[in-house]
Scaffold this active site. Structure first.
Site, PDB file in Angstrom:
ATOM      1  N   ALA A   5      26.779  36.578  34.890  1.00 36.17           N
ATOM      2  CA  ALA A   5      27.003  35.337  34.134  1.00 36.17           C
ATOM      3  C   ALA A   5      26.161  34.195  34.697  1.00 36.17           C
ATOM      4  CB  ALA A   5      28.485  34.963  34.166  1.00 36.17           C
TER       5      ALA A   5
ATOM      6  N   TYR B  52      28.048  58.745  32.301  1.00 33.18           N
ATOM      7  CA  TYR B  52      26.718  58.693  31.675  1.00 33.18           C
ATOM      8  C   TYR B  52      25.676  58.625  32.781  1.00 33.18           C
ATOM      9  CZ  TYR B  52      27.993  53.703  32.201  1.00 33.18           C
ATOM     10  OH  TYR B  52      28.444  52.481  32.669  1.00 33.18           O
TER      11      TYR B  52
ATOM     12  N   ARG C  34      24.281  48.104  37.416  1.00 35.59           N
ATOM     13  CA  ARG C  34      24.451  46.640  37.517  1.00 35.59           C
ATOM     14  C   ARG C  34      23.409  46.048  38.467  1.00 35.59           C
ATOM     15  NH1 ARG C  34      27.068  43.116  40.961  1.00 35.59           N
ATOM     16  NH2 ARG C  34      27.930  41.216  40.018  1.00 35.59           N
TER      17      ARG C  34
ATOM     18  N   ASP D 184      33.424  36.245  33.448  1.00 29.65           N
ATOM     19  CA  ASP D 184      34.798  36.633  33.792  1.00 29.65           C
ATOM     20  C   ASP D 184      35.653  35.434  34.184  1.00 29.65           C
ATOM     21  OD1 ASP D 184      34.216  39.252  33.270  1.00 29.65           O
ATOM     22  OD2 ASP D 184      34.622  40.007  35.294  1.00 29.65           O
TER      23      ASP D 184
ATOM     24  N   GLU E   3      25.484  31.016  45.392  1.00 33.59           N
ATOM     25  CA  GLU E   3      26.085  32.362  45.444  1.00 33.59           C
ATOM     26  C   GLU E   3      26.627  32.605  46.851  1.00 33.59           C
ATOM     27  OE1 GLU E   3      27.040  35.066  43.609  1.00 33.59           O
ATOM     28  OE2 GLU E   3      27.610  35.850  45.577  1.00 33.59           O
TER      29      GLU E   3
HETATM   30  C1  LIG Z   1      35.280  49.587  35.683  1.00 36.72           C
HETATM   31  C2  LIG Z   1      34.481  48.533  34.989  1.00 36.72           C
HETATM   32  C3  LIG Z   1      33.522  48.905  34.047  1.00 36.72           C
HETATM   33  C4  LIG Z   1      32.793  47.936  33.359  1.00 36.72           C
HETATM   34  N1  LIG Z   1      31.889  48.339  32.433  1.00 36.72           N
HETATM   35  C5  LIG Z   1      31.227  47.420  31.706  1.00 36.72           C
HETATM   36  C6  LIG Z   1      30.277  47.825  30.731  1.00 36.72           C
HETATM   37  O1  LIG Z   1      30.031  49.020  30.562  1.00 36.72           O
HETATM   38  N2  LIG Z   1      29.638  46.872  30.003  1.00 36.72           N
HETATM   39  C7  LIG Z   1      29.882  45.527  30.185  1.00 36.72           C
HETATM   40  O2  LIG Z   1      29.288  44.702  29.470  1.00 36.72           O
HETATM   41  N3  LIG Z   1      30.785  45.110  31.118  1.00 36.72           N
HETATM   42  C8  LIG Z   1      31.453  46.018  31.879  1.00 36.72           C
HETATM   43  N4  LIG Z   1      32.325  45.611  32.843  1.00 36.72           N
HETATM   44  C9  LIG Z   1      32.581  44.167  33.037  1.00 36.72           C
HETATM   45  C10 LIG Z   1      31.517  43.485  33.883  1.00 36.72           C
HETATM   46  O3  LIG Z   1      31.314  44.170  35.101  1.00 36.72           O
HETATM   47  C11 LIG Z   1      31.959  42.050  34.180  1.00 36.72           C
HETATM   48  O4  LIG Z   1      32.480  41.452  33.023  1.00 36.72           O
HETATM   49  C12 LIG Z   1      30.780  41.208  34.649  1.00 36.72           C
HETATM   50  O5  LIG Z   1      30.192  41.782  35.788  1.00 36.72           O
HETATM   51  C13 LIG Z   1      31.246  39.782  34.952  1.00 36.72           C
HETATM   52  O6  LIG Z   1      30.173  39.063  35.502  1.00 36.72           O
HETATM   53  P1  LIG Z   1      30.449  37.615  36.111  1.00 36.72           P
HETATM   54  O7  LIG Z   1      29.109  37.162  36.599  1.00 36.72           O
HETATM   55  O8  LIG Z   1      31.208  36.774  35.176  1.00 36.72           O
HETATM   56  O9  LIG Z   1      31.426  37.855  37.339  1.00 36.72           O
HETATM   57  P2  LIG Z   1      31.174  38.595  38.728  1.00 36.72           P
HETATM   58  O10 LIG Z   1      30.350  39.821  38.549  1.00 36.72           O
HETATM   59  O11 LIG Z   1      32.508  38.735  39.366  1.00 36.72           O
HETATM   60  O12 LIG Z   1      30.290  37.563  39.559  1.00 36.72           O
HETATM   61  C14 LIG Z   1      30.843  36.414  40.136  1.00 36.72           C
HETATM   62  C15 LIG Z   1      29.878  35.956  41.226  1.00 36.72           C
HETATM   63  O13 LIG Z   1      30.352  34.722  41.767  1.00 36.72           O
HETATM   64  C16 LIG Z   1      30.312  34.771  43.180  1.00 36.72           C
HETATM   65  N5  LIG Z   1      31.338  33.834  43.638  1.00 36.72           N
HETATM   66  C17 LIG Z   1      32.688  33.962  43.536  1.00 36.72           C
HETATM   67  N6  LIG Z   1      33.304  32.882  44.037  1.00 36.72           N
HETATM   68  C18 LIG Z   1      32.300  32.033  44.461  1.00 36.72           C
HETATM   69  C19 LIG Z   1      32.308  30.741  45.069  1.00 36.72           C
HETATM   70  N7  LIG Z   1      33.457  30.086  45.344  1.00 36.72           N
HETATM   71  N8  LIG Z   1      31.116  30.170  45.365  1.00 36.72           N
HETATM   72  C20 LIG Z   1      29.940  30.822  45.099  1.00 36.72           C
HETATM   73  N9  LIG Z   1      29.890  32.062  44.532  1.00 36.72           N
HETATM   74  C21 LIG Z   1      31.065  32.647  44.213  1.00 36.72           C
HETATM   75  C22 LIG Z   1      30.564  36.233  43.516  1.00 36.72           C
HETATM   76  O14 LIG Z   1      30.067  36.576  44.806  1.00 36.72           O
HETATM   77  C23 LIG Z   1      29.805  36.936  42.397  1.00 36.72           C
HETATM   78  O15 LIG Z   1      28.445  37.159  42.728  1.00 36.72           O
HETATM   79  C24 LIG Z   1      33.045  46.559  33.590  1.00 36.72           C
HETATM   80  C25 LIG Z   1      33.983  46.181  34.538  1.00 36.72           C
HETATM   81  C26 LIG Z   1      34.694  47.151  35.243  1.00 36.72           C
HETATM   82  C27 LIG Z   1      35.700  46.716  36.269  1.00 36.72           C
END
Ligand SMILES: Cc1cc2nc3c(=O)[nH]c(=O)nc-3n(C[C@H](O)[C@H](O)[C@H](O)COP(=O)(O)OP(=O)(O)OC[C@H]3O[C@@H](n4cnc5c(N)ncnc54)[C@H](O)[C@@H]3O)c2cc1C
Length: 403
Positions: free
Chosen positions: A14, A220, A106, A307, A33
């Site tokens: 994200a 896969y 990922r 998320d 990060e």
């Molecule tokens: C089993 C499983 C299978 C999945 N399969 C799929 C799929 O096939 N296709 C799909 O589209 N999605 C899939 N997802 C969902 C997907 O992995 C997540 O929705 C996505 O990775 C979310 O990304 P994000 O960047 O919002 O959050 P995150 O990946 O959680 O990233 C958050 C980032 O913020 C950082 N952070 C946290 N707090 C702080 C802070 N206070 N200060 C600075 N940095 C901070 C963390 O270190 C991290 O790098 C799957 C999830 C799971 C659990």
């Protein structure tokens, strides 16, 4: 005219996508990060056309091409005996939905986003930078973060909370007592193994889905068939056993899982599925957490994406895709309003994304219920899967993939 950067907390899918989207709208950003460095974190992701369309616009697909696998179909089977229930062709995804369907690691997606971000002069990324607090007013935000054991400060025109399901930004914006992550009772067991440990058919370019009683299995190939991603999703036995048990499960977040437990859980599945589950020497357990939909992703000069805004169960494989859609919507909103009024751009982003992301959150939950049916309802589901033409089943995804 606004010139200070947009601060982004979190450099996951994200956060990095948001930085690229903002850069396309001509806005600079500062990504904080908390990880010391970006590493080989996570497992496979299925990237649906609604995500790859935006990645293509960001220029990220070229970086992903060599590593991604385009599945020819999704094969759906019955867990108990491996009987085929449906085969949904994905070969013509480009023609059907205007963008490819790709399976990627990922880490490869993050590398692609990172490479683009690092070569963009509008984006600054700081690792070992944990956001610890922020204040906002009508002019912008002031943030504090921890880095190298020191408290540091930065300011910006706005703050984007891309800090995941346990978002600190969200906790500060919403009532932390009522709006908190809750354990869903579902756990994902994840493993990535070398393809040579499995018979060659597991490297064929396909997404495979097996359905069973309160559980399902997905596998896969990734990286041109060199490795295989396996995810076993189970409803936990202790589900509903009270807060204590839920907290106990939560402690095992991202921890090694006990293979014996998993094999017992799949004892009544077909031998082929059990052989696959026996192949990895180690598993990671991911108890799945959820949060209720909220009524806005933006407040003043602060907004949530990915998320942090709309965590979802992985049953439609849409979590990362929705984070990427957020970045696309942010780019459009900042193009329209961002130079003069970042607060308005954030409100516009929230209005554009909230109905669709909330609907997909709910649809993901519903899909999980369908996947995990038992008894007569499962028989009825399997009959529908067998009798409905593949184009009819695929058309049910149009509202998600065509956006
Ligand atoms: C089993 C499983 C299978 C999945 N399969 C799929 C799929 O096939 N296709 C799909 O589209 N999605 C899939 N997802 C969902 C997907 O992995 C997540 O929705 C996505 O990775 C979310 O990304 P994000 O960047 O919002 O959050 P995150 O990946 O959680 O990233 C958050 C980032 O913020 C950082 N952070 C946290 N707090 C702080 C802070 N206070 N200060 C600075 N940095 C901070 C963390 O270190 C991290 O790098 C799957 C999830 C799971 C659990």
């Amino acid at each position: 005219m606004e010139r200070s950067p947009i601060v982004i907390a979190g450099g996951g899918v994200a956060g990095l996508s948001a930085a690229l989207g903002l850069a396309r709208a001509g806005r600079s950003s500062l990504v904080l990060e908390r990880a010391q460095e970006f590493g080989e974190v996570g497992a496979g992701l299925q990237l649906a056309p609604n995500a790859t369309r935006i990645l293509r616009a960001f220029g990220a697909l070229d970086f992903l091409d060599a590593q991604a696998v385009a599945p020819e179909h999704v094969r759906i089977r019955r867990g108990r005996d491996g009987a085929d229930l449906a085969r949904l062709p994905l070969r013509d995804a480009e023609k059907r939905w205007g963008a490819p369907y790709l399976n990627v690691h990922r880490a490869d997606l993050l590398s692609a986003l990172l490479e683009l971000a690092r070569e963009n002069s509008l984006i600054e990324i700081r690792n070992d930078a944990t956001l610890t607090g922020f204040v906002q007013d009508e002019q912008g935000v002031a943030v504090t973060y921890r880095s190298a054991d020191e408290t540091r400060r930065a300011s910006g025109a706005a703050l984007i909370g891309a800090d995941g399901v346990r978002s600190l930004v969200r906790a500060r914006l919403h009532d932390a007592l009522t709006d908190k992550p809750s354990y869903t009772g579902h756990t994902a067991w994840r493993a990535v193994i070398p393809a040579k440990k499995l018979p060659p058919r597991f490297s064929a370019p396909a997404s495979n889905l097996w359905l069973g009683d309160k559980a399902h299995l997905v596998h896969y190939p990734l990286r041109a068939g060199a490795i295989v991603n396996i995810v076993a999703l189970v409803e936990d036995e202790w589900r509903g056993a009270g807060a204590e048990a839920r907290d106990e499960s939560a402690r095992f977040w991202d921890q090694a899982g006990n293979r014996g437990f998993l094999l017992d859980r799949f004892a009544h599945w077909s031998q082929e599925a059990r052989d696959l589950l026996s192949a990895p020497e180690s598993w990671l357990r991911w108890p799945l957490f959820d949060r209720p939909p909220i009524d806005s992703y933006a407040r003043g000069r602060t907004a949530l994406i990915g998320d942090a805004a709309h965590p979802m169960l992985p049953y439609l494989a849409q979590g990362a895709a929705q984070a990427i859609e957020d970045a696309g919507a942010l780019a459009l909103a900042f193009l329209e309003f961002g130079q003069k009024d970042p607060g308005r751009a954030l409100a516009q982003y929230s209005a554009a994304r909230l109905p669709r992301a909330s609907r997909i959150q709910q649809a993901s939950r519903d899909q999980g219920r369908i996947y995990h049916l038992a008894g007569a309802p499962a028989v009825a589901r399997d009959l529908v899967l067998r009798l409905t033409p593949a184009v009819g089943l695929l058309a049910r995804q149009n509202w998600i993939y065509s956006a």
